[in-house]
Design an enzyme around this catalytic site. Sequence first.
Site, mmCIF file in Angstrom:
data_model
loop_
_atom_site.group_PDB
_atom_site.id
_atom_site.type_symbol
_atom_site.label_atom_id
_atom_site.label_comp_id
_atom_site.label_asym_id
_atom_site.label_seq_id
_atom_site.Cartn_x
_atom_site.Cartn_y
_atom_site.Cartn_z
ATOM 1 N N LYS A 234 33.063 74.726 -20.209
ATOM 2 C CA LYS A 234 31.744 75.377 -20.098
ATOM 3 C C LYS A 234 31.842 76.892 -20.191
ATOM 4 C CE LYS A 234 28.991 71.655 -18.436
ATOM 5 N NZ LYS A 234 28.439 70.882 -17.328
ATOM 6 N N ARG B 238 34.684 65.308 -15.004
ATOM 7 C CA ARG B 238 34.280 64.887 -16.353
ATOM 8 C C ARG B 238 34.840 65.889 -17.345
ATOM 9 N NH1 ARG B 238 30.374 66.395 -19.884
ATOM 10 N NH2 ARG B 238 29.297 64.778 -21.083
HETATM 11 N N1 PMM Z 1 27.246 68.378 -18.679
HETATM 12 C C1 PMM Z 1 27.052 68.041 -19.953
HETATM 13 C C2 PMM Z 1 26.743 66.721 -20.317
HETATM 14 N N2 PMM Z 1 26.672 65.753 -19.378
HETATM 15 N N3 PMM Z 1 26.825 65.091 -17.130
HETATM 16 C C3 PMM Z 1 27.029 65.404 -15.839
HETATM 17 N N4 PMM Z 1 26.963 64.444 -14.895
HETATM 18 N N5 PMM Z 1 27.288 66.685 -15.445
HETATM 19 C C4 PMM Z 1 27.355 67.703 -16.334
HETATM 20 O O1 PMM Z 1 27.570 68.867 -15.911
HETATM 21 C C5 PMM Z 1 27.160 67.414 -17.715
HETATM 22 C C6 PMM Z 1 26.892 66.074 -18.076
HETATM 23 C C7 PMM Z 1 27.139 69.094 -21.019
HETATM 24 O O2 PMM Z 1 28.446 69.196 -21.527
HETATM 25 P P1 PMM Z 1 28.909 68.561 -22.949
HETATM 26 O O3 PMM Z 1 27.754 68.687 -23.888
HETATM 27 O O4 PMM Z 1 30.066 69.378 -23.329
HETATM 28 O O5 PMM Z 1 29.320 67.146 -22.737
#
Ligand code: PMM
Length: 301
Positions: A225, A265
């Site tokens: 991020k 994650r």
């Molecule tokens: N961030 C993204 C997508 N899904 N889900 C949860 N639970 N928490 C998060 O902070 C989160 C998420 C955005 O990141 P990406 O687009 O790189 O996957």
Amino acid sequence: MSKQSGRGRVAGLPEWDRCAVMGVVNVTPDSFSDGGRWFDTTSAVKHGLALVEEGADLVDVGGESTRPGATRVDEDEELRRVVPVVRGLAAEGVSVSVDTMRASVAEQALAAGAALVNDVSGGLADPAMIPVVADAGAPFVVMHWRGFLQGGNVKGVYADVVAEVTDELHARVEAVLEGGIAPDRVVVDPGLGFSKDGEHDLVLLAHLDRLLGLGHPLLVAASRKRFLGRVLAGPQGAPPPARERDAATAAVSALAAHAGAWAVRVHEVRATADAVRVARAIEEARTAENAPSASSAEGAR
Ligand code: PMM
């Protein structure tokens, strides 16, 4: 970060004796860190299996980019992207999480074998979400979310980010429990980068104990991020691109695991899988140190 005892277990999912690793498969053309790389079903399933091989305990499949300013995909397109990938991975015995704000996508993904629903809106974007998850008896990730962002980050204003995120998450947890989702199936997540700037993200990570105080297993999703780009850039420098933030991500994984997070994650699994295992080994060493040893127990007799 101070250590909170017990990282909790989520009913309906396997139990891990350490912080779990959730690997990310974004079936999107435009996610900020890995958009377009796994955009067809076959390569997305292959990528999910590779993440498991590298040490992922869960694979999170999403078909819609949540980056600020992204336009929403329509429902049919999201279903087309997500459901076959969920089905393919579940058929291989993978514990699959579905990253969606749409009840219909959650419902069909659960029918295709998903074990967990990860909703970045915490059930706010689609009023049908909570009833669908409650009816299915599925575990649910409640992320802190202040709505869709259009233009500037006007919703990211806080007097006390830790208190406000904790209180707002508490309110969402109450709402999902009222909606019939069982308390032992609720996971909370501070939503790093969602209506938050880099400083907010760092302060939240410094206070994971407060989020753990909500009494639910905690998911931390820092991977690649923006705030990591800022930290690595230093005050004057340019942030490295998203794919060069994996070592920094693994550092957050170790700290989150040490603080008692239930899961992290991440896009790149291998380094984080190592990080959570080292955190676990250190925890074990501390436990062994505090337990009365066989010889001192002898001596006490
Ligand atoms: N961030 C993204 C997508 N899904 N889900 C949860 N639970 N928490 C998060 O902070 C989160 C998420 C955005 O990141 P990406 O687009 O790189 O996957």
